[in-house]
Design an enzyme around this catalytic site. Structure first.
Site, PDB file in Angstrom:
ATOM      1  CB  CYS A  93      21.171 -56.310 -78.086  1.00 58.94           C
ATOM      2  SG  CYS A  93      22.035 -56.256 -79.673  1.00 58.94           S
ATOM      3  CB  CYS A 122      20.119 -59.348 -81.044  1.00 64.24           C
ATOM      4  SG  CYS A 122      18.872 -58.150 -80.521  1.00 64.24           S
ATOM      5  CB  CYS A 172      28.846 -69.569 -74.588  1.00 67.46           C
ATOM      6  SG  CYS A 172      30.581 -69.252 -74.326  1.00 67.46           S
ATOM      7  CB  CYS A 207      19.293 -53.057 -81.368  1.00 65.68           C
ATOM      8  SG  CYS A 207      18.718 -54.596 -80.611  1.00 65.68           S
ATOM      9  CB  CYS A 265      19.544 -55.681 -84.259  1.00 65.11           C
ATOM     10  SG  CYS A 265      20.886 -56.338 -83.233  1.00 65.11           S
TER      11      CYS A 265
END
Length: 186
Positions: free
Chosen positions: A99, A148, A171, A102, A151
């Site tokens: 991510c 995510c 996607c 984070c 986060c």
């Protein structure tokens, strides 16, 4: 029932063209820069970690201070980069995707596949907690938003048209991802 005029129809064409892959593509300054910008959110982000799994609950103002504008717009406001512009949509380098907001581990390159939709696509997430889901009823259709797991940042959408063994297609927006190649050891 509202009558659709030629003028309405002409304004709808770009919207239809920009919803490829079931995602809305906006053209804010942040997403225009996304294709050339590096996802360098780490230096100013004290919450960026590949090992800390603590759930993050920051305010929008806190995220705005620590994330680059393009990452912030996608991650915190569900903006979407234009198809075929992100740096990971057509890569096959071996490594791990994290991510960008984070540092949470999201996908391994072995789960990445060429879907030709213009965004990086994966058939499975790294682990059960790395990506979480939310129903997205925007654009007059029901989709599954992928977030995510650490986060809550917007990553993209999940579809049921991927390859075996899962049949899933994550996607994702390249700008929402950081990538680290596998290190070669002798």
């Amino acid at each position: 029932m509202k009558k659709i005029t030629l003028l309405h129809f002409l304004f709808m064409i770009p919207l239809v063209m920009l919803t490829a892959c079931g995602q809305t593509t906006t053209t804010t300054n942040a997403t225009k820069q996304a294709a050339t910008m590096e996802n360098n959110s780490k230096p100013n982000n004290p919450y960026y970690s590949h090992t800390d799994q603590t759930k993050l609950n920051l305010t929008d103002a806190e995220w705005k201070k620590i994330l680059p504008e393009a990452v912030y717009e996608v991650s915190r406001h569900a903006d979407t980069e234009r198809p075929f512009t992100g740096k990971y949509w057509n890569t096959d380098e071996k490594g791990t995707y994290y991510c960008a907001a984070c540092g949470n581990t999201l996908f391994r390159s072995g789960a990445k596949f060429a879907s030709s939709c213009g965004w990086p696509s994966f058939f499975e997430q790294e682990n059960k907690k790395s990506v979480v889901y939310k129903t997205d009823n925007s654009l007059g259709m029901e989709r599954i938003e992928a977030l995510c797991g650490r986060c809550g940042g917007h990553l993209g959408h999940l579809f049921d048209d991927g390859p075996a063994p899962t049949g899933k297609r994550y996607c994702m927006n390249s700008i929402a991802l950081d990538f680290e190649p596998d290190t070669k050891t002798n």
